[in-house]
Motif scaffolding. Sequence first.
Motif, PDB file in Angstrom:
ATOM      1  N   UNK A  38       5.601   7.585  -6.130  1.00 48.56           N
ATOM      2  CA  UNK A  38       4.689   6.480  -5.863  1.00 48.56           C
ATOM      3  C   UNK A  38       3.526   6.457  -6.851  1.00 48.56           C
ATOM      4  N   UNK A  39       2.742   5.380  -6.735  1.00 49.42           N
ATOM      5  CA  UNK A  39       1.628   5.121  -7.656  1.00 49.42           C
ATOM      6  C   UNK A  39       0.400   4.743  -6.844  1.00 49.42           C
ATOM      7  N   UNK A  40      -0.759   5.259  -7.254  1.00 51.83           N
ATOM      8  CA  UNK A  40      -2.039   4.867  -6.663  1.00 51.83           C
ATOM      9  C   UNK A  40      -2.808   4.026  -7.671  1.00 51.83           C
ATOM     10  N   UNK A  41      -3.262   2.855  -7.220  1.00 46.75           N
ATOM     11  CA  UNK A  41      -4.045   1.971  -8.073  1.00 46.75           C
ATOM     12  C   UNK A  41      -5.517   2.045  -7.693  1.00 46.75           C
ATOM     13  N   UNK A  42      -6.359   1.638  -8.621  1.00 42.73           N
ATOM     14  CA  UNK A  42      -7.797   1.639  -8.380  1.00 42.73           C
ATOM     15  C   UNK A  42      -8.220   0.492  -7.468  1.00 42.73           C
TER      16      UNK A  42
END
Length: 335
Positions: free
Chosen positions: A251-255
């Motif tokens: 997964x990816x975490x965005x700002x």
Amino acid sequence: MSVKALTLLAVLAELKALTADPATKTSPTIRPILWQDPTNISSRNLFYGPGGKEHQPHGSFVFQEEDLNGTNPKIIVRDEEGSKWTVKLGSEASPETAASRLVWAVGYFANEDYFVSSLQVSGMPRRLRRGQKLIAPVGSLPRVRLKRHLEGEKRIGNWRWLENDLSGTRELNGLRALMALLNNWDLTDENNGVYCIGRGQAPGVPGCIYMVTDLGSTFGSGGLTWPLRNARGNLRTYRRSKFIMHTGPDDVDFHTPARISLFFLATPHEYFSKLKLRWIGRSVPRDDVRWLGQLLAQLSPEQIRDAFRSAGYSPQEVEGFAVVLQGRIAELEDL
């Protein structure tokens, strides 16, 4: 029975009635859709957007009423052909116009938005309840966004980011990543509409759709901040803002949505409601993010610049926004 339950029952009844009507060309069991395959993305005209050149505003406009919904000043007008438009004044006009084209380009639904540098409206009242200072001395409305109301289209309610029948789908996860790409921090459920098309439905248009209806808080800081001029349509803050915070195996975490400025603790409801939105940009499945990146990568540099040209930005701003956006698209594609 609670008011909330009664509202939900009313929405479901309206949806059932609309989808059961043969004129909608849909099945009673069909659900609203969020995304439609855009097929040839590279052929889409991002200067005119989803409404195309034929629907762009022209001719004379007559004031109908003031729209007091939401936080930005708006009025309702009609053109000489009888079409109804919502005119939004203020700082959201340009970013919303550009964002609507990029959202539509990759298959999500968007309003038919157009930016007008100066709009003349007859029959204006002597004073508006909101936005009076945004009207020029000669009575014209500078730098506004016009949203066309489509014939037969009806908004029957809102959909929720957290509780909907699309949770976990590639399309919804892709939309979460797309909002981060645009730095859209105002992702409250009130900005999500369920629309149904009745009689006169255009070929190929689904009967009922999910849409993010307010894209004005984009291309800025990524979060509600002070001063507000940095929060939307600001190249400097968009260029300096963070994009991808963390990439894991799955997964990816965005700002975006980013933490809200402590300045807004003075309005606790605003502060905590925005704070609760941060999950939308967190733990987005990596495969779904890459899927979105592959769609966006089909846009040409000229198409991307057209989206910002359509929104009234200067040549320097067009180039600046496009460079940042292209860099972010490359990051998504490389995941």
